[in-house]
Design a protein around this motif. Sequence first.
Motif, PDB file in Angstrom:
ATOM      1  N   ASP A   1      26.934  70.339  42.359  1.00 24.36           N
ATOM      2  CA  ASP A   1      27.301  71.422  43.285  1.00 24.36           C
ATOM      3  C   ASP A   1      26.121  72.322  43.637  1.00 24.36           C
ATOM      4  OD1 ASP A   1      29.943  70.602  43.477  1.00 24.36           O
ATOM      5  OD2 ASP A   1      30.547  71.771  41.729  1.00 24.36           O
ATOM      6  N   THR A   2      24.898  71.911  43.282  1.00 20.80           N
ATOM      7  CA  THR A   2      23.692  72.645  43.694  1.00 20.80           C
ATOM      8  C   THR A   2      22.849  71.732  44.572  1.00 20.80           C
ATOM      9  OG1 THR A   2      23.728  74.017  41.699  1.00 20.80           O
ATOM     10  CG2 THR A   2      21.662  73.926  42.901  1.00 20.80           C
ATOM     11  N   LEU A   3      22.089  70.843  43.981  1.00 22.57           N
ATOM     12  CA  LEU A   3      21.307  69.890  44.773  1.00 22.57           C
ATOM     13  C   LEU A   3      22.181  68.733  45.247  1.00 22.57           C
ATOM     14  CD1 LEU A   3      18.311  69.615  45.648  1.00 22.57           C
ATOM     15  CD2 LEU A   3      18.048  67.983  43.763  1.00 22.57           C
ATOM     16  N   LEU A   4      23.141  68.347  44.406  1.00 17.36           N
ATOM     17  CA  LEU A   4      24.008  67.217  44.758  1.00 17.36           C
ATOM     18  C   LEU A   4      25.175  67.672  45.627  1.00 17.36           C
ATOM     19  CD1 LEU A   4      24.367  65.213  41.414  1.00 17.36           C
ATOM     20  CD2 LEU A   4      22.577  65.086  43.158  1.00 17.36           C
ATOM     21  N   ARG A   5      25.497  66.853  46.604  1.00 21.45           N
ATOM     22  CA  ARG A   5      26.706  67.076  47.393  1.00 21.45           C
ATOM     23  C   ARG A   5      27.932  66.738  46.557  1.00 21.45           C
ATOM     24  NH1 ARG A   5      24.662  63.714  52.761  1.00 21.45           N
ATOM     25  NH2 ARG A   5      23.251  65.322  53.600  1.00 21.45           N
ATOM     26  N   ARG A   6      29.090  67.050  47.087  1.00 19.56           N
ATOM     27  CA  ARG A   6      30.320  66.751  46.339  1.00 19.56           C
ATOM     28  C   ARG A   6      30.500  65.260  46.099  1.00 19.56           C
ATOM     29  NH1 ARG A   6      34.802  70.076  49.573  1.00 19.56           N
ATOM     30  NH2 ARG A   6      33.322  69.615  51.255  1.00 19.56           N
ATOM     31  N   ASP A   7      29.919  64.428  46.957  1.00 19.01           N
ATOM     32  CA  ASP A   7      30.022  62.981  46.753  1.00 19.01           C
ATOM     33  C   ASP A   7      28.926  62.457  45.818  1.00 19.01           C
ATOM     34  OD1 ASP A   7      27.749  63.039  48.301  1.00 19.01           O
ATOM     35  OD2 ASP A   7      28.558  61.874  49.964  1.00 19.01           O
ATOM     36  N   LYS A   8      28.197  63.388  45.162  1.00 21.60           N
ATOM     37  CA  LYS A   8      27.160  63.061  44.163  1.00 21.60           C
ATOM     38  C   LYS A   8      25.938  62.371  44.762  1.00 21.60           C
ATOM     39  CE  LYS A   8      29.993  64.746  41.182  1.00 21.60           C
ATOM     40  NZ  LYS A   8      29.834  66.166  40.803  1.00 21.60           N
ATOM     41  N   THR A   9      25.640  62.669  46.030  1.00 23.77           N
ATOM     42  CA  THR A   9      24.444  62.138  46.668  1.00 23.77           C
ATOM     43  C   THR A   9      23.489  63.291  47.001  1.00 23.77           C
ATOM     44  OG1 THR A   9      25.361  62.299  48.915  1.00 23.77           O
ATOM     45  CG2 THR A   9      25.742  60.233  47.700  1.00 23.77           C
ATOM     46  N   ILE A  10      22.235  62.926  47.265  1.00 30.20           N
ATOM     47  CA  ILE A  10      21.242  63.886  47.750  1.00 30.20           C
ATOM     48  C   ILE A  10      20.926  63.522  49.196  1.00 30.20           C
ATOM     49  CG2 ILE A  10      18.896  64.767  47.481  1.00 30.20           C
ATOM     50  CD1 ILE A  10      19.050  64.123  44.539  1.00 30.20           C
ATOM     51  N   GLY A  11      21.052  64.490  50.089  1.00 29.26           N
ATOM     52  CA  GLY A  11      20.848  64.227  51.512  1.00 29.26           C
ATOM     53  C   GLY A  11      19.413  63.863  51.857  1.00 29.26           C
ATOM     54  N   GLY A  12      19.240  63.077  52.922  1.00 27.68           N
ATOM     55  CA  GLY A  12      17.916  62.655  53.357  1.00 27.68           C
ATOM     56  C   GLY A  12      17.022  63.825  53.731  1.00 27.68           C
ATOM     57  N   TYR A  13      17.589  64.848  54.355  1.00 26.80           N
ATOM     58  CA  TYR A  13      16.824  66.041  54.725  1.00 26.80           C
ATOM     59  C   TYR A  13      16.271  66.722  53.475  1.00 26.80           C
ATOM     60  CZ  TYR A  13      16.161  70.971  55.977  1.00 26.80           C
ATOM     61  OH  TYR A  13      15.662  72.245  56.127  1.00 26.80           O
ATOM     62  N   THR A  14      17.091  66.809  52.429  1.00 23.06           N
ATOM     63  CA  THR A  14      16.642  67.409  51.171  1.00 23.06           C
ATOM     64  C   THR A  14      15.489  66.616  50.572  1.00 23.06           C
ATOM     65  OG1 THR A  14      18.779  68.425  50.642  1.00 23.06           O
ATOM     66  CG2 THR A  14      17.348  67.892  48.786  1.00 23.06           C
ATOM     67  N   VAL A  15      15.584  65.298  50.612  1.00 25.06           N
ATOM     68  CA  VAL A  15      14.499  64.456  50.095  1.00 25.06           C
ATOM     69  C   VAL A  15      13.203  64.720  50.850  1.00 25.06           C
ATOM     70  CG1 VAL A  15      13.715  62.081  49.747  1.00 25.06           C
ATOM     71  CG2 VAL A  15      16.105  62.676  49.306  1.00 25.06           C
ATOM     72  N   GLN A  16      13.278  64.851  52.169  1.00 31.96           N
ATOM     73  CA  GLN A  16      12.099  65.105  52.988  1.00 31.96           C
ATOM     74  C   GLN A  16      11.455  66.441  52.638  1.00 31.96           C
ATOM     75  OE1 GLN A  16      13.228  64.813  57.100  1.00 31.96           O
ATOM     76  NE2 GLN A  16      13.930  62.686  56.919  1.00 31.96           N
ATOM     77  N   ILE A  17      12.271  67.453  52.429  1.00 33.56           N
ATOM     78  CA  ILE A  17      11.745  68.783  52.097  1.00 33.56           C
ATOM     79  C   ILE A  17      11.029  68.750  50.746  1.00 33.56           C
ATOM     80  CG2 ILE A  17      12.385  71.157  51.510  1.00 33.56           C
ATOM     81  CD1 ILE A  17      12.368  70.495  54.525  1.00 33.56           C
ATOM     82  N   PHE A  18      11.602  68.057  49.772  1.00 31.92           N
ATOM     83  CA  PHE A  18      10.942  67.980  48.468  1.00 31.92           C
ATOM     84  C   PHE A  18       9.640  67.189  48.553  1.00 31.92           C
ATOM     85  CE2 PHE A  18      14.774  69.748  46.724  1.00 31.92           C
ATOM     86  CZ  PHE A  18      14.335  70.381  45.572  1.00 31.92           C
ATOM     87  N   GLN A  19       9.573  66.212  49.433  1.00 33.39           N
ATOM     88  CA  GLN A  19       8.325  65.478  49.634  1.00 33.39           C
ATOM     89  C   GLN A  19       7.254  66.402  50.214  1.00 33.39           C
ATOM     90  OE1 GLN A  19       9.736  62.251  52.111  1.00 33.39           O
ATOM     91  NE2 GLN A  19      10.095  60.904  50.349  1.00 33.39           N
ATOM     92  N   LYS A  20       7.643  67.262  51.155  1.00 35.86           N
ATOM     93  CA  LYS A  20       6.708  68.217  51.748  1.00 35.86           C
ATOM     94  C   LYS A  20       6.245  69.243  50.713  1.00 35.86           C
ATOM     95  CE  LYS A  20       8.445  67.903  56.502  1.00 35.86           C
ATOM     96  NZ  LYS A  20       9.102  68.641  57.626  1.00 35.86           N
ATOM     97  N   LEU A  21       7.165  69.674  49.857  1.00 33.93           N
ATOM     98  CA  LEU A  21       6.801  70.607  48.799  1.00 33.93           C
ATOM     99  C   LEU A  21       5.770  69.994  47.858  1.00 33.93           C
ATOM    100  CD1 LEU A  21      10.336  72.012  47.916  1.00 33.93           C
ATOM    101  CD2 LEU A  21       8.467  73.313  48.926  1.00 33.93           C
ATOM    102  N   ARG A  22       5.975  68.738  47.510  1.00 37.76           N
ATOM    103  CA  ARG A  22       5.023  68.041  46.636  1.00 37.76           C
ATOM    104  C   ARG A  22       3.640  67.999  47.287  1.00 37.76           C
ATOM    105  NH1 ARG A  22       5.474  65.075  42.333  1.00 37.76           N
ATOM    106  NH2 ARG A  22       7.750  65.040  42.481  1.00 37.76           N
ATOM    107  N   GLU A  23       3.603  67.732  48.586  1.00 36.80           N
ATOM    108  CA  GLU A  23       2.330  67.699  49.310  1.00 36.80           C
ATOM    109  C   GLU A  23       1.633  69.056  49.298  1.00 36.80           C
ATOM    110  OE1 GLU A  23       3.507  66.310  53.130  1.00 36.80           O
ATOM    111  OE2 GLU A  23       3.995  64.273  52.428  1.00 36.80           O
ATOM    112  N   ARG A  24       2.421  70.122  49.219  1.00 39.70           N
ATOM    113  CA  ARG A  24       1.878  71.489  49.177  1.00 39.70           C
ATOM    114  C   ARG A  24       1.538  71.922  47.757  1.00 39.70           C
ATOM    115  NH1 ARG A  24       3.694  74.981  53.327  1.00 39.70           N
ATOM    116  NH2 ARG A  24       2.811  76.637  52.026  1.00 39.70           N
ATOM    117  N   GLY A  25       1.817  71.080  46.758  1.00 34.97           N
ATOM    118  CA  GLY A  25       1.509  71.424  45.386  1.00 34.97           C
ATOM    119  C   GLY A  25       2.575  72.244  44.682  1.00 34.97           C
TER     120      GLY A  25
END
Length: 237
Positions: free
Chosen positions: A1-25
Amino acid sequence: DTLLRRDKTIGGYTVQIFQKLRERGVLAVFATARALDDSAEYRAIIEPDGDVVTGGCLIFSGGKLLGSHYLPEPQGAALLADLCGYPSVKRVSGRSFSARYANIPMEGRILHDFKYQLDDKLLHCSCRTDNSALMESIAVRYSDFSILHVSGSDLYDINPKEATKLNGIKSVARHFSIALSEVAAFGDDFNDVEMLRECGTGVAMANAIAEAKAAADYICGSNDNDGVAKWLEENVL
């Protein structure tokens, strides 16, 4: 109920944002009541730099164990035996570093009657009951434990007092020489309240309980609407 949706998945948009964060350190840490193996599929997607699992009982970074907390004994054995004696307690379970136990038959758990001493060190235990008054009395009698009700369910998580998400985050932050004031924490439930209050920035989900929202500095969107990722894009990237 925080990062995971109710169907227990992580959205593609969320994955992209975390990839950008990693690139920023920017480092990412999972802080969860789940065990390490229960979060494996999500760690494969986000690749966090640290893991605070089983509600803070185990703390990892890059596969290295940074800290561990076990149920104090003999109080732990007494608590488990006590819980098993109440008809209103539907199930009692426990988790060690490498095994899971329950007092009723359950897939993936070793059947054990906790009225008898277990020959294994437990990190955590839990029970299911609708008797909130009983659990309040248990919390008073067993003050060496943290007893948290999982909102919207009959589940109570029981940890050593020092095993919290916040303490786990502090351990990971020290490991990376990051001040707690530089940490943004996201959460929705009772076991997130301390973390939301004490970290540099606390962000509660729109679907969070009232106590979590009251402890937070900000409210983001809901888990089903990529609330964490949208807040990060607007405030960090």
